[in-house]
Design a protein around this motif. Structure first.
Motif, short mmCIF file in Angstrom:
data_model
loop_
_atom_site.label_atom_id
_atom_site.label_comp_id
_atom_site.label_asym_id
_atom_site.label_seq_id
_atom_site.Cartn_x
_atom_site.Cartn_y
_atom_site.Cartn_z
N HIS A 181 16.78 -14.68 -57.52
CA HIS A 181 16.79 -16.12 -57.24
C HIS A 181 17.86 -16.54 -56.22
O HIS A 181 17.68 -17.54 -55.52
CB HIS A 181 16.95 -16.89 -58.55
CG HIS A 181 15.72 -16.90 -59.39
ND1 HIS A 181 14.61 -17.66 -59.08
CD2 HIS A 181 15.40 -16.22 -60.51
CE1 HIS A 181 13.67 -17.45 -59.99
NE2 HIS A 181 14.12 -16.58 -60.86
N LEU A 182 18.97 -15.81 -56.14
CA LEU A 182 19.99 -16.16 -55.15
C LEU A 182 19.73 -15.49 -53.80
O LEU A 182 20.26 -15.93 -52.78
CB LEU A 182 21.39 -15.79 -55.66
CG LEU A 182 21.94 -16.65 -56.80
CD1 LEU A 182 23.39 -16.26 -57.11
CD2 LEU A 182 21.85 -18.14 -56.48
N ALA A 183 18.94 -14.43 -53.79
CA ALA A 183 18.51 -13.77 -52.55
C ALA A 183 19.66 -13.47 -51.59
O ALA A 183 19.68 -13.94 -50.44
CB ALA A 183 17.45 -14.61 -51.85
N ALA A 211 20.49 -23.30 -50.01
CA ALA A 211 21.29 -22.43 -50.88
C ALA A 211 21.08 -22.85 -52.33
O ALA A 211 20.70 -23.98 -52.62
CB ALA A 211 22.76 -22.50 -50.50
N ARG A 212 21.36 -21.93 -53.24
CA ARG A 212 21.04 -22.17 -54.65
C ARG A 212 22.27 -22.06 -55.56
O ARG A 212 23.20 -21.32 -55.26
CB ARG A 212 19.97 -21.19 -55.12
CG ARG A 212 18.61 -21.44 -54.47
CD ARG A 212 17.57 -20.42 -54.91
NE ARG A 212 16.24 -20.78 -54.44
CZ ARG A 212 15.14 -20.08 -54.70
NH1 ARG A 212 15.21 -18.99 -55.45
NH2 ARG A 212 13.98 -20.50 -54.23
N LEU A 213 22.18 -22.80 -56.66
CA LEU A 213 23.19 -22.74 -57.73
C LEU A 213 22.52 -22.13 -58.95
O LEU A 213 21.49 -22.63 -59.42
CB LEU A 213 23.70 -24.14 -58.06
CG LEU A 213 24.57 -24.28 -59.33
CD1 LEU A 213 25.85 -23.45 -59.21
CD2 LEU A 213 24.91 -25.76 -59.57
N ALA A 214 23.09 -21.04 -59.46
CA ALA A 214 22.56 -20.36 -60.65
C ALA A 214 23.62 -20.42 -61.75
O ALA A 214 24.78 -20.08 -61.51
CB ALA A 214 22.22 -18.92 -60.32
N SER A 262 15.99 -29.26 -55.85
CA SER A 262 14.69 -29.02 -56.48
C SER A 262 14.93 -27.98 -57.57
O SER A 262 15.80 -27.10 -57.44
CB SER A 262 13.69 -28.49 -55.47
OG SER A 262 14.11 -27.25 -54.93
N LEU A 263 14.18 -28.09 -58.65
CA LEU A 263 14.36 -27.17 -59.76
C LEU A 263 13.57 -25.90 -59.49
O LEU A 263 12.34 -25.92 -59.44
CB LEU A 263 13.90 -27.82 -61.06
CG LEU A 263 14.63 -29.11 -61.48
CD1 LEU A 263 14.09 -29.62 -62.79
CD2 LEU A 263 16.12 -28.88 -61.55
N VAL A 264 14.29 -24.80 -59.35
CA VAL A 264 13.64 -23.51 -59.13
C VAL A 264 13.08 -22.99 -60.45
O VAL A 264 12.02 -22.37 -60.51
CB VAL A 264 14.63 -22.50 -58.53
CG1 VAL A 264 13.97 -21.14 -58.34
CG2 VAL A 264 15.17 -23.02 -57.20
N THR A 265 13.80 -23.24 -61.53
CA THR A 265 13.38 -22.82 -62.87
C THR A 265 13.13 -24.05 -63.73
O THR A 265 14.05 -24.79 -64.03
CB THR A 265 14.46 -21.95 -63.54
OG1 THR A 265 15.71 -22.66 -63.52
CG2 THR A 265 14.64 -20.64 -62.79
N ARG A 266 11.89 -24.27 -64.10
CA ARG A 266 11.56 -25.40 -64.97
C ARG A 266 11.99 -25.12 -66.41
O ARG A 266 12.37 -26.02 -67.15
CB ARG A 266 10.05 -25.68 -64.93
CG ARG A 266 9.56 -26.14 -63.57
CD ARG A 266 9.97 -27.56 -63.29
NE ARG A 266 9.62 -27.97 -61.94
CZ ARG A 266 9.83 -29.19 -61.47
NH1 ARG A 266 10.39 -30.11 -62.25
NH2 ARG A 266 9.51 -29.50 -60.22
N ARG A 323 19.45 -20.87 -65.44
CA ARG A 323 18.76 -21.97 -64.75
C ARG A 323 19.22 -21.98 -63.28
O ARG A 323 20.39 -21.74 -62.99
CB ARG A 323 19.06 -23.32 -65.40
CG ARG A 323 18.48 -23.44 -66.82
CD ARG A 323 18.72 -24.83 -67.38
NE ARG A 323 18.33 -24.92 -68.79
CZ ARG A 323 17.11 -25.28 -69.19
NH1 ARG A 323 16.17 -25.58 -68.30
NH2 ARG A 323 16.82 -25.34 -70.48
N VAL A 324 18.28 -22.31 -62.38
CA VAL A 324 18.56 -22.25 -60.95
C VAL A 324 18.05 -23.53 -60.28
O VAL A 324 16.95 -23.99 -60.58
CB VAL A 324 17.90 -21.03 -60.29
CG1 VAL A 324 18.27 -20.95 -58.80
CG2 VAL A 324 18.28 -19.74 -61.02
N ALA A 325 18.85 -24.08 -59.39
CA ALA A 325 18.45 -25.23 -58.58
C ALA A 325 18.76 -24.94 -57.12
O ALA A 325 19.71 -24.24 -56.80
CB ALA A 325 19.17 -26.49 -59.04
#
Length: 294
Positions: free
Chosen positions: A13-15, A231-234, A262-266, A288-290
């Motif tokens: 998810h962070l790629a 970029a994402r926050l996990a 946006s919510l990557v993980t619902r 959880r990831v956004a």
């Protein structure tokens, strides 16, 4: 040794293969940081409030220490840490594993566990703040009951708080063994128990001593504000109280009139049965990831 949880899921998810700066807000033994670097992260800024983590992490990061900067700081100081380095944005991603590390749990002298009789400390950062023993000597009974109920979801919180206050009148509470025995006597039990009667109280006091829930929502908003677009926050949480804050804050940021993420993980991502078999402490982990919007 501490085994990082949900590593494959974090990497997916962070790629980090696209490179860039990543922040590991909870370094621990360096497992997640190492995984990010091995998967392609250009650089990782990693901080932890427990100084004892750094020697272990350094060993785990051998061969790539030139791409890591380790900082002794609480993850809630993210903004200060970035500002001190002139970093306005994080273009890779941010990770926060909120759990207590295996090293802390297994080190009896830290006082997180009642498996051995040890000093009642419970601080993640032993350089600052009062110990659990110090706090228990002065806290009012009602306030203590509220802590045990709120953070431990313990239905016998008032009975336990009353027992602790009575015990301290006879002498200081200085060890984990003393406290566990008091709690066990205070909690009514019938037959076999799935968990030790002292478990919820110890969790509650650890959260209280380290202010684990205090400012978590502010940290999330701060982290999102420092992410570059895309970029994402996990965030990995280990109990329902933490996960609830993460879920609600992510949702608020995603559903605002001018959404920031946006919510990557619902739904939270949990460990597979194979991982749980290898690392039982992964059982309660929820990821959880956004993703930051432009």
């Amino acid at each position: 040794m501490h085994a990082p949880v949900l590593v494959a899921e974090v990497i997916r998810h962070l790629a980090p293969a696209r490179g860039g700066l990543f922040v590991d807000c909870t370094l621990g033994a360096g497992g997640h940081t190492r995984a990010l670097l091995d998967a392609g992260a250009s650089r990782v800024l990693a901080f932890d409030r427990d100084r004892t983590a750094f020697p272990l992490a350094s060993a785990a990061l051998e061969g790539c220490l030139d791409r890591v900067e380790m900082v002794h700081a609480d993850y809630r100081r993210l903004g200060d840490v970035l500002d001190a380095r002139g970093l306005t944005h994080v273009d890779g991603g941010i990770l926060a594993d909120l759990g207590v590390s295996s090293m802390q749990l297994d080190d009896a002298e830290r006082g997180f566990s009642f498996r051995a009789d040890a000093p009642l400390d419970m601080r993640m950062d032993r350089d600052s703040g009062p110990t659990a023993a110090t706090l228990l000597q002065t806290v009012e009974e009602t306030a203590l009951a509220d802590v045990i109920y709120q953070y431990g979801e313990e239905r016998f919180s008032r009975r336990i708080a009353r027992a602790i206050v009575r015990a301290r009148e006879l002498g200081p509470l200085e060890t984990t063994g003393q406290l566990a025995a008091i709690v066990r006597r205070a909690v009514p039990t019938r037959g076999w128990q799935r968990i030790d009667p002292a478990t919820r109280t110890f969790q509650a006091l650890r959260i209280w001593v380290n202010r684990e829930l205090e400012g978590l929502d502010v940290f999330i908003r701060q982290a999102v504000a420092r992410l570059a677009a895309g970029a994402r926050l996990a965030i990995i949480a280990f109990h329902s109280l933490e996960d609830r804050i993460v879920k609600h804050t992510f949702r608020a940021l995603a559903q605002a009139p001018d959404p920031l993420v946006s919510l990557v993980t619902r739904r939270p991502i949990e460990a597979t049965e194979d991982e749980i078999a290898r690392n039982p402490r992964a059982r309660s982990a929820k990821l959880r990831v956004a993703e930051r919007l432009a």
